[in-house]
Design a protein around this motif. Structure first.
Motif, PDB file in Angstrom:
ATOM      1  N   PHE A  90      -5.167 -15.696   8.450  1.00 40.53           N
ATOM      2  CA  PHE A  90      -6.165 -15.505   9.502  1.00 40.53           C
ATOM      3  C   PHE A  90      -5.960 -16.566  10.575  1.00 40.53           C
ATOM      4  CE2 PHE A  90     -10.206 -16.873  11.333  1.00 40.53           C
ATOM      5  CZ  PHE A  90     -10.848 -15.701  11.653  1.00 40.53           C
ATOM      6  N   TRP A  91      -6.155 -16.158  11.827  1.00 39.25           N
ATOM      7  CA  TRP A  91      -6.062 -17.100  12.948  1.00 39.25           C
ATOM      8  C   TRP A  91      -7.000 -16.658  14.053  1.00 39.25           C
ATOM      9  CZ3 TRP A  91      -4.321 -15.915  17.964  1.00 39.25           C
ATOM     10  CH2 TRP A  91      -4.184 -17.009  18.820  1.00 39.25           C
ATOM     11  N   LEU A  92      -7.791 -17.600  14.589  1.00 36.87           N
ATOM     12  CA  LEU A  92      -8.689 -17.317  15.704  1.00 36.87           C
ATOM     13  C   LEU A  92      -8.680 -18.500  16.651  1.00 36.87           C
ATOM     14  CD1 LEU A  92     -12.189 -15.700  15.582  1.00 36.87           C
ATOM     15  CD2 LEU A  92     -11.885 -17.869  16.786  1.00 36.87           C
ATOM     16  N   GLN A  93      -8.562 -18.226  17.942  1.00 37.07           N
ATOM     17  CA  GLN A  93      -8.519 -19.269  18.966  1.00 37.07           C
ATOM     18  C   GLN A  93      -9.632 -19.024  19.980  1.00 37.07           C
ATOM     19  OE1 GLN A  93      -6.194 -22.012  19.381  1.00 37.07           O
ATOM     20  NE2 GLN A  93      -7.805 -22.605  20.814  1.00 37.07           N
ATOM     21  N   PHE A 103      -6.925 -13.566  18.381  1.00 38.38           N
ATOM     22  CA  PHE A 103      -7.297 -13.282  17.006  1.00 38.38           C
ATOM     23  C   PHE A 103      -6.158 -12.541  16.314  1.00 38.38           C
ATOM     24  CE2 PHE A 103      -8.653 -10.238  13.844  1.00 38.38           C
ATOM     25  CZ  PHE A 103      -9.418 -11.005  13.000  1.00 38.38           C
ATOM     26  N   GLN A 104      -5.929 -12.849  15.023  1.00 39.46           N
ATOM     27  CA  GLN A 104      -4.973 -12.094  14.231  1.00 39.46           C
ATOM     28  C   GLN A 104      -5.300 -12.244  12.745  1.00 39.46           C
ATOM     29  OE1 GLN A 104      -0.884 -12.593  15.293  1.00 39.46           O
ATOM     30  NE2 GLN A 104      -0.165 -11.096  13.807  1.00 39.46           N
ATOM     31  N   PHE A 105      -5.117 -11.147  12.018  1.00 35.55           N
ATOM     32  CA  PHE A 105      -5.317 -11.132  10.580  1.00 35.55           C
ATOM     33  C   PHE A 105      -4.210 -10.296   9.963  1.00 35.55           C
ATOM     34  CE2 PHE A 105      -6.985  -8.944   6.810  1.00 35.55           C
ATOM     35  CZ  PHE A 105      -7.340 -10.032   6.021  1.00 35.55           C
ATOM     36  N   LEU A 106      -3.600 -10.804   8.914  1.00 32.18           N
ATOM     37  CA  LEU A 106      -2.491 -10.134   8.254  1.00 32.18           C
ATOM     38  C   LEU A 106      -2.759 -10.146   6.753  1.00 32.18           C
ATOM     39  CD1 LEU A 106       0.378  -8.946   8.843  1.00 32.18           C
ATOM     40  CD2 LEU A 106       1.274 -11.242   8.400  1.00 32.18           C
ATOM     41  N   LEU A 122      -4.086  -6.913  11.936  1.00 29.74           N
ATOM     42  CA  LEU A 122      -5.122  -6.785  12.968  1.00 29.74           C
ATOM     43  C   LEU A 122      -4.888  -7.825  14.051  1.00 29.74           C
ATOM     44  CD1 LEU A 122      -8.331  -6.550  10.739  1.00 29.74           C
ATOM     45  CD2 LEU A 122      -6.826  -4.705  11.472  1.00 29.74           C
ATOM     46  N   ARG A 123      -5.058  -7.390  15.290  1.00 27.59           N
ATOM     47  CA  ARG A 123      -4.969  -8.313  16.420  1.00 27.59           C
ATOM     48  C   ARG A 123      -6.110  -8.028  17.369  1.00 27.59           C
ATOM     49  NH1 ARG A 123       1.439  -9.392  17.087  1.00 27.59           N
ATOM     50  NH2 ARG A 123       1.993  -8.844  14.938  1.00 27.59           N
ATOM     51  N   LEU A 165      -9.895  -3.814  20.241  1.00 28.26           N
ATOM     52  CA  LEU A 165     -10.906  -4.154  19.257  1.00 28.26           C
ATOM     53  C   LEU A 165     -11.857  -5.173  19.859  1.00 28.26           C
ATOM     54  CD1 LEU A 165      -8.601  -4.630  16.144  1.00 28.26           C
ATOM     55  CD2 LEU A 165      -9.971  -2.626  16.717  1.00 28.26           C
ATOM     56  N   SER A 166     -13.121  -5.040  19.543  1.00 25.83           N
ATOM     57  CA  SER A 166     -14.097  -6.012  20.027  1.00 25.83           C
ATOM     58  C   SER A 166     -14.184  -7.154  19.021  1.00 25.83           C
ATOM     59  CB  SER A 166     -15.471  -5.360  20.191  1.00 25.83           C
ATOM     60  OG  SER A 166     -15.927  -4.843  18.958  1.00 25.83           O
ATOM     61  N   VAL A 167     -14.143  -8.369  19.508  1.00 21.76           N
ATOM     62  CA  VAL A 167     -14.243  -9.553  18.660  1.00 21.76           C
ATOM     63  C   VAL A 167     -15.468 -10.333  19.090  1.00 21.76           C
ATOM     64  CG1 VAL A 167     -13.091 -11.640  17.849  1.00 21.76           C
ATOM     65  CG2 VAL A 167     -11.731  -9.627  18.456  1.00 21.76           C
ATOM     66  N   GLN A 168     -16.415 -10.492  18.176  1.00 14.40           N
ATOM     67  CA  GLN A 168     -17.660 -11.183  18.493  1.00 14.40           C
ATOM     68  C   GLN A 168     -17.939 -12.238  17.447  1.00 14.40           C
ATOM     69  OE1 GLN A 168     -20.499  -7.988  18.623  1.00 14.40           O
ATOM     70  NE2 GLN A 168     -20.013  -7.463  20.727  1.00 14.40           N
ATOM     71  N   ALA A 169     -18.393 -13.393  17.886  1.00 11.58           N
ATOM     72  CA  ALA A 169     -18.796 -14.466  16.979  1.00 11.58           C
ATOM     73  C   ALA A 169     -20.306 -14.594  17.067  1.00 11.58           C
ATOM     74  CB  ALA A 169     -18.125 -15.781  17.364  1.00 11.58           C
TER      75      ALA A 169
END
Length: 204
Positions: A90-93, A103-106, A122-123, A165-169
């Motif tokens: 997992f990586w999030l910046q 964002f990326q998830f493998l 996922l990106r 994809l929507s990325v929300q924190a």
């Protein structure tokens, strides 16, 4: 009793403020074409969520696998969570404003080219899935690990979506702070009857 209640409420407020740094990152998207191997038609929804636990979402931050306490993936008939596998990364910046900038998830159940499995990449703006895939370092199957510059490689039943994809924190209170708030409210509710019982009876 008043001192104990005051200290409990103060501790709850302190933990609540600290807990607000925890976050849940959610992704939602669709198959922009038919994803037959996933059991989805065109426009079928896909989703994922990541609980970052005590990790803070702030400006110019990079979060990694160790910051994720749990995740859940639902891409048609590819569905799994953090309890199902360990081969993932997992990586999030975030940018200067604290917004998610990358964002990326493998993840993969596959361990070798002879043992391919459900895998997902996922990106922030696209995704790939397959029932027959592994992570790949350019020459051989390898653990899913962004720091080792590994790649997602598929061997069949490959589906993808290019819809963003929507990325929300979203900040969420930590369980410890919620528990302390409950203790404080319980103490307050028990204190009121005791205060009434202590009042002297008025003469008629």
């Amino acid at each position: 009793m008043k001192t104990l209640l005051r200290h409990t409420l103060l501790a709850a407020a302190t933990l609540w403020a600290a807990g607000a740094s925890a976050a849940v990152v959610t992704l939602g998207g669709v198959c922009d074409t038919s994803c037959d191997q996933l059991g989805l038609s065109a426009g079928g929804a896909v989703s994922a969520s990541f609980d970052l636990g005590p990790a803070a979402i702030g400006p110019n931050q990079a979060l990694h696998k160790g910051d994720v306490s749990a995740f859940a993936i639902q891409f048609g008939n590819i569905s799994f969570g953090s309890d199902d596998l360990t081969n993932w990364d997992f990586w999030l910046q975030t940018d200067a404003s604290g917004a998610v900038a990358g964002f990326q998830f493998l993840a993969s159940f596959g361990s070798s080219f002879a043992n391919l499995g459900d895998s997902i990449d996922l990106r922030g703006d696209q995704w790939w899935t397959s029932h027959h895939a592994v992570c790949f370092d350019g020459t051989a199957a390898a653990p899913c690990d962004f720091s080792a510059a590994n790649y997602y490689v598929y061997a069949g039943e490959f589906e993808h979506g290019s819809t963003s994809l929507s990325v929300q924190a979203q900040s969420v209170p930590e369980p410890a702070s919620l528990a302390l708030v409950g203790v404080a409210l319980l103490a307050l509710s028990r204190r009121r009857p005791m205060a009434k019982a202590a009042q002297p009876a008025r003469g008629g």
